[in-house]
Every structure is written in C-alpha cells, then in structure tokens.
Motif scaffolding. Structure first.
Motif, mmCIF file in Angstrom:
data_model
loop_
_atom_site.group_PDB
_atom_site.id
_atom_site.type_symbol
_atom_site.label_atom_id
_atom_site.label_comp_id
_atom_site.label_asym_id
_atom_site.label_seq_id
_atom_site.Cartn_x
_atom_site.Cartn_y
_atom_site.Cartn_z
ATOM 1 N N VAL A 1 0.839 -1.208 0.000
ATOM 2 C CA VAL A 1 0.000 0.000 0.000
ATOM 3 C C VAL A 1 0.872 1.257 0.000
ATOM 4 O O VAL A 1 0.583 2.215 -0.717
ATOM 5 N N VAL A 2 1.951 1.238 0.773
ATOM 6 C CA VAL A 2 2.836 2.402 0.844
ATOM 7 C C VAL A 2 3.476 2.659 -0.521
ATOM 8 O O VAL A 2 3.546 3.805 -0.983
ATOM 9 N N LYS B 1 3.715 5.964 -5.404
ATOM 10 C CA LYS B 1 3.651 6.134 -6.862
ATOM 11 C C LYS B 1 2.697 7.268 -7.208
ATOM 12 O O LYS B 1 2.897 7.963 -8.207
ATOM 13 N N LEU B 2 1.669 7.473 -6.395
ATOM 14 C CA LEU B 2 0.748 8.588 -6.606
ATOM 15 C C LEU B 2 1.366 9.913 -6.181
ATOM 16 O O LEU B 2 1.165 10.934 -6.829
ATOM 17 N N GLY C 1 14.616 3.949 -1.897
ATOM 18 C CA GLY C 1 14.820 2.507 -2.048
ATOM 19 C C GLY C 1 13.591 1.656 -1.819
ATOM 20 O O GLY C 1 13.636 0.430 -1.970
ATOM 21 N N LEU C 2 12.463 2.268 -1.469
ATOM 22 C CA LEU C 2 11.267 1.496 -1.118
ATOM 23 C C LEU C 2 10.729 0.674 -2.286
ATOM 24 O O LEU C 2 10.516 -0.531 -2.152
ATOM 25 N N ALA C 3 10.502 1.285 -3.416
ATOM 26 C CA ALA C 3 9.925 0.563 -4.559
ATOM 27 C C ALA C 3 10.830 -0.565 -5.050
ATOM 28 O O ALA C 3 10.345 -1.688 -5.263
ATOM 29 N N PRO C 4 12.139 -0.346 -5.227
ATOM 30 C CA PRO C 4 12.993 -1.456 -5.654
ATOM 31 C C PRO C 4 13.043 -2.596 -4.618
ATOM 32 O O PRO C 4 13.054 -3.767 -4.983
ATOM 33 N N ARG C 5 13.065 -2.223 -3.331
ATOM 34 C CA ARG C 5 13.067 -3.255 -2.281
ATOM 35 C C ARG C 5 11.762 -4.056 -2.318
ATOM 36 O O ARG C 5 11.757 -5.284 -2.199
ATOM 37 N N PHE C 6 10.646 -3.356 -2.515
ATOM 38 C CA PHE C 6 9.348 -4.013 -2.626
ATOM 39 C C PHE C 6 9.339 -4.995 -3.802
ATOM 40 O O PHE C 6 8.939 -6.143 -3.649
#
Length: 144
Positions: free
Chosen positions: A108-109, A114-115, A125-130
């Motif tokens: 969700v985060v 992304k919005l 680094g959040l999106a690549p880690r996800f």
C-alpha cells in the motif's frame, strides 16, 4: 383418565435437544478456528495470490489517480495480515518468509508513493526493495 406413555428410548429428551442446540454453535466456532489455522509453509503461496490480485488493481488506481482505492487496500492488507497472524509478530513460524511479509506490508505504501512520490515515508529505495521482495516471495512460493 390419564393415559400412560412409555418413554421412547430413541427419541431425544428436551434437555438433550437443548444441549445439542447450545453445543452446535460452539462446534461450528471450533471448526472455523481449526480451519483458520493454516500451515506456515502455505504463507508464501497465499501472499503471492494476494499480491497477484491486488497489484493490478493498485496499478489501475494509480493510473486513474484514485486515492480512495488505498483505504480499501489498507483494510484488505490488515485483514490478510491478521488472518496469518504476522501483523503483531504473533506467528513466529512466518519469520522464515520475511520477503513475503514485507512485500504484503509495503504494497500500500509503494502504491501511495507512486501517486505522490514526495509523500511521507516515500524513500528512494522502497519501490525497488518491494519489487525484490515480491520476486523472492514468488520464487519461494513456486518451490511449494
């Protein structure tokens, strides 16, 4: 004149019917609790199924700039985590699947970031880690 009735040994007495009536909901509750307990080894596959269902919906909400989607997404994520007991570290058997717990909890985060990339909690680094956690969770699930 009173008629004399011989008790039927095979007909349940009213107290027996009452006990059955009272016990039935308890048995149903026990059965639902027993069926709710899932094998920890099923967690990666269930996580992947959950994410496979949620991620396309999230991408559609992002494309439509629909912030309201994330309220429901958060509620569904909390329900999923409560079902497995990992929200509050209640299920230590899931410790061997951190890639899956982190992917579910970050989903969700990541969508909100992304919005609104400059929003609170949106670290680079959040999106690549996800994405890496989702991939590793899928790999673990595929082995089952």
């Amino acid at each position: 004149m009173q008629s004399h009735r011989t008790p039927n040994r095979f007909a349940p007495s009213s107290s027996s019917r009452l006990r059955t009536f009272v016990a039935l909901p308890l048995l149903m509750l026990a059965a639902s609790i027993a069926s709710a307990q899932q094998a920890p080894s099923d967690f990666p596959l269930d996580s992947v199924g959950y994410l496979n269902e949620e991620l396309p919906r999230m991408e559609a909400a992002i494309a439509a700039k629909d912030r309201s989607f994330f309220h429901g997404a958060m509620a569904r994520t909390v329900q999923f985590s409560e079902r497995w007991g990992f929200k509050a570290q209640a299920n230590p058997d899931l410790a061997k699947y951190p890639m899956c717990t982190e992917a579910v909890m970050d989903y969700v985060v990541v969508g909100m970031c992304k919005l609104n990339p400059s929003g609170d909690g949106c670290e680079p680094g959040l999106a690549p880690r996800f994405e890496a956690n989702v991939q590793r969770c899928r790999e673990v699930a595929a082995r089952k």
